[in-house]
Scaffold this active site. Sequence first.
Site, PDB file in Angstrom:
ATOM      1  N   GLY A  92       0.952  -1.333  -0.056  1.00 41.67           N
ATOM      2  CA  GLY A  92       0.048  -0.001  -0.003  1.00 41.67           C
ATOM      3  C   GLY A  92       0.769   1.297   0.101  1.00 41.67           C
ATOM      4  CD  GLN A  95       3.272   5.819   2.898  1.00 41.19           C
ATOM      5  OE1 GLN A  95       2.222   5.246   2.200  1.00 41.19           O
ATOM      6  NE2 GLN A  95       4.151   5.196   3.454  1.00 41.19           N
ATOM      7  CB  CYS A 131       4.867   2.203   7.627  1.00 45.39           C
ATOM      8  SG  CYS A 131       4.405   3.945   6.767  1.00 45.39           S
ATOM      9  CG  LEU A 132       6.750   1.280   1.743  1.00 43.16           C
ATOM     10  CD1 LEU A 132       6.031   1.711   0.172  1.00 43.16           C
ATOM     11  CD2 LEU A 132       7.799   0.202   1.697  1.00 43.16           C
ATOM     12  CG  HIS A 146      -0.944   1.038   7.410  1.00 41.08           C
ATOM     13  ND1 HIS A 146       0.006   0.550   8.121  1.00 41.08           N
ATOM     14  CD2 HIS A 146      -0.300   2.093   6.376  1.00 41.08           C
ATOM     15  CE1 HIS A 146       1.326   1.267   7.993  1.00 41.08           C
ATOM     16  NE2 HIS A 146       1.416   2.004   6.967  1.00 41.08           N
ATOM     17  CD  GLU A 147      -1.039   2.323   2.641  1.00 40.16           C
ATOM     18  OE1 GLU A 147      -0.747   3.328   2.502  1.00 40.16           O
ATOM     19  OE2 GLU A 147      -0.440   1.290   2.950  1.00 40.16           O
ATOM     20  CG  HIS A 181       0.055   6.998   5.560  1.00 39.34           C
ATOM     21  ND1 HIS A 181       1.145   7.262   6.212  1.00 39.34           N
ATOM     22  CD2 HIS A 181       0.283   5.507   5.375  1.00 39.34           C
ATOM     23  CE1 HIS A 181       2.003   6.306   6.427  1.00 39.34           C
ATOM     24  NE2 HIS A 181       1.582   5.151   6.074  1.00 39.34           N
TER      25      HIS A 181
HETATM   26 NI    NI Z   1       2.335   3.365   5.731  1.00 37.43          NI
END
Ligand code: NI
Length: 191
Positions: free
Chosen positions: A49, A54, A104-105, A146-147, A150
Amino acid sequence: MLNMPILPIVTYNDPILLQIAESVVELTSELDDFIEDLFETMEGADGVGLAAPQVGRSVRIFVMNADLMYDEEDEKANLLGNMVFINPEIVEYSKEKVSYQEGCLSLPGLLDEVNRPDRIRIRFKDESFQDQELELDGWNARVVQHELDHLDGILFIDRISAFKRTLHRGSLQKIDEGSVSASYPLADKKS
Ligand code: NI
């Protein structure tokens, strides 16, 4: 084939990750291209995701492909492939919650268990800017939550206990200072 860029990922503690992202009013061709870049960047980073903030853009869009999280044997797996969610809104949460490890990236190297509702119902606009509604469970529901966080300035570490968060303090500081590496490009730290 067009060469689509892999965008650098913004990391903790960049202010853009703390903002409420702006709704999309119109799906322009520029945004279409941006969504393609999001997919390319997600795949390049082996992510499941990726949310627009991000990569440094505060708009309410995220992409996901949670298929890799499912076991091939899992008969309940709901494989959706590449999905884009524009102006997403979760309209129902299950009472049952489940705890799974998340990463998470934007938080390279950091993993922890996060407790979240098991099932959700989400309204969003798709890649044609058409209204959609889906009921999701398992990894799809987890990645979506989760996304979507963000887009509201929330990271998964905000959803763990204060005690557990202190255990990550050293790692968070390293990410904040930009002294971490990842297998994908990271955005430069603003000083
Ligand atoms: Ni994330």
